[in-house]
Design an enzyme around this catalytic site. Structure first.
Site, PDB file in Angstrom:
ATOM      1  N   GLY A  82       0.806  -1.122   0.050  1.00  0.00           N
ATOM      2  CA  GLY A  82      -0.103   0.070   0.070  1.00  0.00           C
ATOM      3  C   GLY A  82       0.911   1.439   0.051  1.00  0.00           C
ATOM      4  N   ARG A 146       1.341  -5.705  -5.059  1.00  0.00           N
ATOM      5  CA  ARG A 146       1.566  -6.689  -3.727  1.00  0.00           C
ATOM      6  C   ARG A 146       2.014  -8.119  -4.127  1.00  0.00           C
ATOM      7  NH1 ARG A 146      -0.245  -4.737   0.979  1.00  0.00           N
ATOM      8  NH2 ARG A 146      -1.748  -3.137   0.776  1.00  0.00           N
ATOM      9  N   ASP A 177       5.670  -8.040   4.941  1.00  0.00           N
ATOM     10  CA  ASP A 177       5.609  -8.878   3.989  1.00  0.00           C
ATOM     11  C   ASP A 177       6.702  -8.721   2.930  1.00  0.00           C
ATOM     12  OD1 ASP A 177       3.583 -10.636   5.121  1.00  0.00           O
ATOM     13  OD2 ASP A 177       1.918  -9.496   4.029  1.00  0.00           O
ATOM     14  N   LYS A 203       8.566   0.798   5.295  1.00  0.00           N
ATOM     15  CA  LYS A 203       7.309   1.415   4.915  1.00  0.00           C
ATOM     16  C   LYS A 203       6.050   0.913   5.378  1.00  0.00           C
ATOM     17  CE  LYS A 203       4.606   0.149   2.341  1.00  0.00           C
ATOM     18  NZ  LYS A 203       3.638  -0.760   1.661  1.00  0.00           N
ATOM     19  N   THR A 204       4.949   1.536   6.056  1.00  0.00           N
ATOM     20  CA  THR A 204       3.796   1.279   6.289  1.00  0.00           C
ATOM     21  C   THR A 204       3.108   2.153   6.900  1.00  0.00           C
ATOM     22  OG1 THR A 204       2.057  -0.358   6.773  1.00  0.00           O
ATOM     23  CG2 THR A 204       4.048  -0.529   7.905  1.00  0.00           C
ATOM     24  N   ASP A 206       0.532   1.535   8.587  1.00  0.00           N
ATOM     25  CA  ASP A 206      -0.096   0.739   9.671  1.00  0.00           C
ATOM     26  C   ASP A 206       1.213   1.042  11.007  1.00  0.00           C
ATOM     27  OD1 ASP A 206      -1.936   0.264   7.861  1.00  0.00           O
ATOM     28  OD2 ASP A 206      -1.342  -1.875   8.056  1.00  0.00           O
ATOM     29  N   TYR A 244     -25.845  13.008  16.417  1.00  0.00           N
ATOM     30  CA  TYR A 244     -25.110  11.726  15.919  1.00  0.00           C
ATOM     31  C   TYR A 244     -23.826  11.230  16.782  1.00  0.00           C
ATOM     32  CZ  TYR A 244     -27.317  13.033  11.353  1.00  0.00           C
ATOM     33  OH  TYR A 244     -27.961  13.366  10.469  1.00  0.00           O
ATOM     34  N   GLY A 252      -5.388   0.079   9.042  1.00  0.00           N
ATOM     35  CA  GLY A 252      -4.420  -0.522   9.756  1.00  0.00           C
ATOM     36  C   GLY A 252      -4.641  -2.015   9.667  1.00  0.00           C
ATOM     37  N   ARG A 253      -4.157  -2.746   9.056  1.00  0.00           N
ATOM     38  CA  ARG A 253      -4.498  -4.119   8.490  1.00  0.00           C
ATOM     39  C   ARG A 253      -4.841  -5.185   9.571  1.00  0.00           C
ATOM     40  NH1 ARG A 253      -5.494  -8.198   6.184  1.00  0.00           N
ATOM     41  NH2 ARG A 253      -4.745  -9.342   7.782  1.00  0.00           N
ATOM     42  N   ARG A 429      -3.270   7.880   2.794  1.00  0.00           N
ATOM     43  CA  ARG A 429      -2.083   7.097   2.243  1.00  0.00           C
ATOM     44  C   ARG A 429      -1.092   7.987   1.328  1.00  0.00           C
ATOM     45  NH1 ARG A 429      -3.448   1.004   0.823  1.00  0.00           N
ATOM     46  NH2 ARG A 429      -4.088   1.894  -0.766  1.00  0.00           N
TER      47      ARG A 429
END
Ligand code: FBP
Length: 552
Positions: A82, A146, A177, A203-204, A206, A244, A252-253, A429
């Site tokens: 991502g 990916r 990964d 990198k990420t 997350d 509301y 954030g996987r 992102r």
């Protein structure tokens, strides 16, 4: 793109701040090996797999005459997974490092991620190209993907293409990964006697690729500041309209670092942290009860509004959902053909439900129709369920409504519950990187170049002391294998980089846990406001609260 915004143009002129050492000519930056760092788990198994990379020392770059004279080099770079703000600055730092070492050096960008290396799709990265992407978000200069390099043919092609381009090094910019792939490629290249260093860059958005040496992954800073601004705006809207409850799911996987950072930034009424839910083995009903108690208590004060933050990965941390998802993963892995041939979503759901163990089947059938359908959608190439496509916020709203209706029928709840749901992920992102990410990424790119120059293959770029001004940052690298362990994936034991989840005994979680009961009732939200790129450093350059708390 000629009609650029004034900010877009202004960002081109921004000069990233770097560690002081990097001001010197390349020949006056030397690599100093420090301590050997070993993985914390599965040492023996990893030693056998990574015979060329295991047991190497960490390295840091300091001022002094280097052992390797800078030379003309060819480096390949690829962006993987991502997007995360700052990726273009990694390429800019790498490019500038290479050219500073020797103007004859070349940088090749493999297009569309690891797949570009395997299929030999590439572009030559020129000064003009780099200049048109400096300090901007996105991964579009070379694209990302990916693809997982795992078959013998893919490894062979990757090596053949790297050799054909006469690469001295390959830089892989990615998350856990992708850096696992980088470690495997480094080992493969070394075992085939190929003198090509493989270097990773963390990198990420997350934030789950970190440890003592990698203080944060790039992109986390910008993404969380983008979401926190939007959440802050909603926090102001809620007491303005007073009607509301906002259920906000955040990317954030797996890990909840993004939700935790945004909670510290904005002080919502409820913020769920997946790691805590797993540790306490909380069921879906218990999670709903946590939300309902804040809704009911605030309603009793006449405040029928509020904010709930939900980490995207939550669903996989709720024990009963985890069992369900794993069973579906297994089914989809083993009966993929039969499943794909089914004519409708309803037929697919019936297929799954009919093959699940009875408890999981009962849970699956009790879920709202769209959620059970989303759980059956395709897995990503690494076998993960695509949590960004599962609308957990809607599941929770439905369950909260049912529970409040039951309480109202008993007479113990007299409020009015109306809601809005939001999902924030893609919005952050590709934002213009914050000054922190612009500086950090440029320095990571330059560090990757130095690791390549000195032949540190199977290493990931590391920059420490990030809470201090950039001039005091400590650049270096660590062996990727030191971050790995063995995990059971797709029915086999595999070496992978261990995801860094939120530590429940860590300082950031403690800071949140100490305040959350107060926040559950309060409407005294914290408003971070928009990212600022120009102005006083206290406004423009402060890193994430998690980083500040961890390094304080
Ligand atoms: P990386 O781990 O590759 O950095 O990607 C993280 C992420 O942004 C997650 O937060 C999210 O679940 C996922 O990517 C979404 O992926 P996609 O871009 O394939 O929809």
């Amino acid at each position: 793109m000629s009609d650029r915004s004034p900010l877009h143009n202004a960002r081109f002129a921004y000069l990233p701040k770097t560690p002081e050492t990097y001001a010197a000519p390349v020949a006056l930056i030397k690599a100093v090996p420090t301590e050997i760092i070993e993985p914390s788990y599965d040492k023996e198994a990893l030693k056998k797999i990574f015979t060329h990379s295991y047991g190497k020392p960490a390295v840091k770059f300091v001022a002094g005459a280097g052992a390797s004279a800078p030379r003309a080099m060819a480096i390949g770079v690829l962006l993987s997974g991502g997007p995360a703000p700052g990726g273009h600055n990694v390429i800019a730092g790498l490019f500038d490092g290479l050219k500073k070492g020797s103007p004859e050096s070349r940088l090749i960008g493999f297009k569309g991620g690891p797949g570009g290396l395997v299929d030999d799709k590439y572009i030559e990265i020129t000064a003009e190209l780099v200049d048109s992407y400096r300090n901007t978000g996105g991964f579009d200069m070379v694209g990302s993907g990916r693809t997982k390099i795992e078959t013998p043919e893919q490894f062979e092609k990757a090596l053949a293409n790297a050799l054909a381009h006469k690469l001295d090094a390959l830089v892989v910019v990615g998350g856990d990964d992708s850096n696992t792939n980088a470690a495997l490629l480094a080992e493969y290249f070394a075992s085939h006697g190929a003198p090509i260093a493989v270097v990773g860059v963390p990198k990420t958005i997350d934030g789950d690729l970190k440890n003592e040496w990698i203080e944060t992954s790039f992109g986390f800073d910008t993404a969380t500041k983008t979401y926190a601004e939007l959440i802050g705006n909603i926090c102001r809207d809620a007491p303005s309209g007073r009607k509301y409850w906002h259920f906000i799911r955040l990317m954030g996987r797996s890990a909840s670092h993004i939700a935790l950072e945004c909670a510290l930034q904005t002080r919502p009424n409820v913020a769920l942290i997946s790691e805590e839910i797993e540790e306490k083995r909380m069921s879906l009903s218990q999670i709903v009860e946590t939300i309902v108690s804040s809704v009911a208590a605030r309603a009793a004060k006449g405040e029928n509004y509020g904010i709930v933050l939900i980490p995207e990965g939550l669903i996989e941390f709720v024990p009963e959902m985890k069992v369900l998802i794993e069973s579906i993963n297994d089914l989809l892995a083993h009966e993929a053909e039969a499943f794909k041939a089914l004519p409708s979503v309803e037929a697919q759901k019936a297929f799954i439900a009919g093959r699940l163990p009875s408890e999981s089947a009962a849970l699956f059938n009790s879920l709202p129709g769209e959620i059970s359908a989303q759980l059956c959608w395709d897995r990503d190439p690494h076998g993960n369920v695509q949590v960004s496509r599962i609308e957990t916020e809607k599941l929770l709203v439905a369950m909260v409504r049912t529970r409040l209706a039951a309480l109202a029928a008993e007479g113990s709840y007299k409020g009015k519950f109306d809601y809005q749901t939001h999902f924030m992920g893609y919005e952050g992102r590709c934002a213009f990187p914050t000054n922190f990410d612009a500086d950090y990424c440029y320095s990571l790119g330059f560090t990757a170049y130095l690791l390549a120059l000195y032949g540190f293959s199977g290493y990931i770029a590391s920059i420490r002391n990030l809470a201090a001004p950039a001039g005091e940052w400590i650049p270096g690298g660590i062996p990727l294998v030191s971050m790995m362990n063995i995990e059971h994936r797709h029915g086999a034991d595999k070496p992978v980089i261990r995801k860094a989840l939120v530590e429940l005994d860590g300082k950031p979680f403690a800071a949140f846990a100490a305040q959350r009961d107060k926040w559950a009732l309060s409407s005294d939200y914290r408003l971070p406001g928009a990212i600022q790129y120009f102005g006083p450093p206290a406004v423009t350059d402060m890193p994430s609260l998690i980083l500040q708390i961890e390094r304080s």
